[in-house]
Design an enzyme around this catalytic site. Structure first.
Site, PDB file in Angstrom:
ATOM      1  N   ARG A   1     -15.278  -3.421   4.849  1.00 36.87           N
ATOM      2  CA  ARG A   1     -14.836  -4.554   6.056  1.00 36.87           C
ATOM      3  C   ARG A   1     -14.165  -5.809   4.988  1.00 36.87           C
ATOM      4  O   ARG A   1     -13.359  -6.282   5.319  1.00 36.87           O
ATOM      5  CB  ARG A   1     -16.255  -5.077   6.517  1.00 36.87           C
ATOM      6  CG  ARG A   1     -15.833  -6.359   7.506  1.00 36.87           C
ATOM      7  CD  ARG A   1     -15.287  -6.014   8.749  1.00 36.87           C
ATOM      8  NE  ARG A   1     -14.688  -7.000   9.404  1.00 36.87           N
ATOM      9  CZ  ARG A   1     -15.599  -8.146   9.975  1.00 36.87           C
ATOM     10  NH1 ARG A   1     -16.721  -7.809  10.020  1.00 36.87           N
ATOM     11  NH2 ARG A   1     -15.254  -9.129  10.458  1.00 36.87           N
TER      12      ARG A   1
ATOM     13  N   ASP B   1      -9.725  -8.770   2.788  1.00 39.83           N
ATOM     14  CA  ASP B   1      -8.823  -9.310   1.863  1.00 39.83           C
ATOM     15  C   ASP B   1      -7.406  -8.930   1.833  1.00 39.83           C
ATOM     16  O   ASP B   1      -6.475  -9.538   1.981  1.00 39.83           O
ATOM     17  CB  ASP B   1      -9.630  -9.343   0.685  1.00 39.83           C
ATOM     18  CG  ASP B   1      -8.956  -9.905  -0.606  1.00 39.83           C
ATOM     19  OD1 ASP B   1      -8.501 -11.212  -0.506  1.00 39.83           O
ATOM     20  OD2 ASP B   1      -8.472  -9.238  -1.850  1.00 39.83           O
TER      21      ASP B   1
ATOM     22  N   GLY C   1      -2.478 -10.120   1.186  1.00 40.82           N
ATOM     23  CA  GLY C   1      -2.719  -9.244   0.057  1.00 40.82           C
ATOM     24  C   GLY C   1      -4.014  -9.159  -0.749  1.00 40.82           C
ATOM     25  O   GLY C   1      -4.662 -10.120  -0.540  1.00 40.82           O
TER      26      GLY C   1
ATOM     27  N   SER D   1      -8.601 -13.616  -2.122  1.00 41.46           N
ATOM     28  CA  SER D   1      -8.776 -14.907  -1.415  1.00 41.46           C
ATOM     29  C   SER D   1     -10.048 -14.807  -0.485  1.00 41.46           C
ATOM     30  O   SER D   1     -10.316 -16.150  -0.154  1.00 41.46           O
ATOM     31  CB  SER D   1      -7.325 -15.052  -0.641  1.00 41.46           C
ATOM     32  OG  SER D   1      -6.937 -13.856  -0.006  1.00 41.46           O
TER      33      SER D   1
ATOM     34  N   PRO E   1      -6.663  -8.749  13.860  1.00 41.83           N
ATOM     35  CA  PRO E   1      -6.467  -8.710  15.241  1.00 41.83           C
ATOM     36  C   PRO E   1      -7.795  -8.445  16.048  1.00 41.83           C
ATOM     37  O   PRO E   1      -8.698  -8.021  15.410  1.00 41.83           O
ATOM     38  CB  PRO E   1      -5.657  -7.451  15.583  1.00 41.83           C
ATOM     39  CG  PRO E   1      -5.747  -6.522  14.437  1.00 41.83           C
ATOM     40  CD  PRO E   1      -5.953  -7.570  13.294  1.00 41.83           C
TER      41      PRO E   1
ATOM     42  N   ASP F   1     -23.646   7.760  15.764  1.00 40.78           N
ATOM     43  CA  ASP F   1     -24.009   9.027  15.084  1.00 40.78           C
ATOM     44  C   ASP F   1     -24.486   9.230  13.656  1.00 40.78           C
ATOM     45  O   ASP F   1     -25.298   9.636  13.326  1.00 40.78           O
ATOM     46  CB  ASP F   1     -23.018  10.124  15.356  1.00 40.78           C
ATOM     47  CG  ASP F   1     -22.762  10.675  16.863  1.00 40.78           C
ATOM     48  OD1 ASP F   1     -23.801  10.647  17.307  1.00 40.78           O
ATOM     49  OD2 ASP F   1     -21.763  11.106  17.151  1.00 40.78           O
TER      50      ASP F   1
END
Ligand SMILES: *[C@@H]1O[C@H](CO)[C@@H](O)[C@H](O)[C@H]1NC(C)=O
Ligand SMILES: *[C@@H]1O[C@H](CO)[C@@H](O)[C@H](O)[C@H]1NC(C)=O
Ligand SMILES: *[C@@H]1O[C@H](CO)[C@@H](O)[C@H](O)[C@H]1NC(C)=O
Length: 353
Positions: A78, A83, A88, A92, A173, A263
């Protein structure tokens, strides 16, 4: 796309990966004149720096951590996604600050920073000023993926760390995005439909807040009804853990959560049950279920989920992941001496720290 064609797709993607890396370097070289080609390299630390054992140091620390806490693989996946997709793979996301990327609401539940800090401390004592935080994050994720049953893929390195991090740049998003919008997002980051179908497989492990699921259970896309693409039995089951948002108002307690893939649940083992669940309309997140609503991602989901006669879906996914992790790790990297820096602490730029 059939099972027979998948290897061809992989070869094409491999060639594109090479071209992307070579071309990026070539253009930059031409632009800057005499400088070395600016590109990531295979075994950069062993072959081009004094820190020959950087990859071994990372792997050792990740293994120690994983032996205590298997949730680390999902957290690093994640963190790397958060990142690389935003400005890119420049680390950061690791910078502290009142207005840094990690303060954006999409990044409220990130973890794994403590392992990255630990690895950086080891690196700075073994070979100060050589290994970037951006490479540490990519390498640590690779090793954690392998420990959890994924592939141990070769990883190009030589990234440098960015100098800025702003919450306003975070464009990650919503989890209920349509397949069309999700693909447009991946393509805006130079990735393609194979990368999308493959990288979403990271949702085979980990957890998510109910806030990312409740719209599908009660008011999908503002229709006032549940998401019609979710199996009714599974929706009934999820509603027991995730109450309607209105019932949660005023509760200051921590928001309830669910496994992204019931699962694998607490085992944190990577496998292809994530794809089997999508095929059975039992995905937890909308974006995962949407894999069935684009012809290419549906074909790949059916391959990975063992619907092909060869039943080698997990192996196919492992191979694709090798490519797609390198392609994601290549997004807008900073390379060469003239850009970025090697941070002393992953939480601060060298000027600030
Ligand atoms: C980058 O800097 C290092 C250390 O100063 C030097 O050894 C190396 O040759 C430089 N590389 C390039 C491509 O300029
Ligand atoms: C939600 O509705 C909008 C507008 O009707 C549509 O464009 C979008 O694709 C829908 N989202 C999903 C996930 O179906
Ligand atoms: C997806 O597949 C269906 C059935 O084969 C076909 O009718 C449709 O045109 C395809 N859609 C696209 C966008 O290619």
């Amino acid at each position: 796309m059939t099972a027979m064609l998948l290897p061809a797709a992989l070869v094409a993607a491999a060639v594109m990966l090479m071209l992307a890396v070579e071309d990026g370097g070539g253009r930059a070289e031409a632009a800057i004149g005499m400088q070395q080609p600016l590109k990531l390299k295979y075994q950069y630390y062993r072959r081009y720096t004094s820190c020959k054992y950087a990859e071994e140091f990372v792997k050792h620390q990740v293994t120690l951590y994983w032996n205590r806490d298997k949730t680390i693989t999902a957290k690093l996946l994640r963190l790397l996604y958060s990142d690389c997709f935003v400005t890119g793979c420049d680390a950061s996301i690791l910078l502290d600050g009142p207005d840094s990327e990690k303060m954006a609401h999409q990044n409220a539940r990130l973890g794994g920073f403590d392992l990255i800090d630990k690895i950086k401390t080891v690196m700075e004592s073994r070979c100060p000023g050589v290994v970037s935080c951006a490479d540490i994050l990519n390498l640590a994720t690779r090793d954690a993926v392998h420990l959890a049953g994924g592939p141990s893929y070769p990883l190009f390195t030589g990234r440098r760390d960015g100098m800025t991090s702003r919450a306003s740049t975070v464009d990650l998003p919503s989890a209920s995005i349509s397949s069309k919008a999700a693909l447009a997002y991946f393509e805006s980051k130079t990735l393609d439909v194979l990368d999308m179908a493959t990288l979403l497989g990271a949702h085979a492990i980990g957890t998510t807040d109910c806030s990312n699921v409740v719209d599908r259970l009660y008011n999908f896309n503002k229709t006032g009804k549940p998401d019609p693409t979710m199996s009714k039995e599974f929706a009934d089951q999820l509603r027991k853990t995730c109450p309607p948002p209105s019932n949660m108002k005023g509760q200051q307690a921590k928001s309830p959560w669910v496994y992204l893939n019931p699962d694998s649940g607490p085992s944190y083992q990577l496998g292809n049950s994530y794809y089997k669940r999508a095929l059975a309309y039992q995905s937890v997140l909308g974006v995962d279920q949407q894999l069935l609503y684009n012809n290419d991602t549906r074909e790949l989901t059916s391959e990975y989920g063992d619907e092909s006669p060869w039943k080698n879906g997990f192996e196919g996914w492992r191979r694709s992941l090798t490519l797609s992790m390198n392609r994601m790790g290549n997004i807008n990297v900073l390379t060469g001496n003239s850009t970025g820096e090697i941070r002393r602490s992953c939480r601060y730029t060298n000027q600030r720290g």
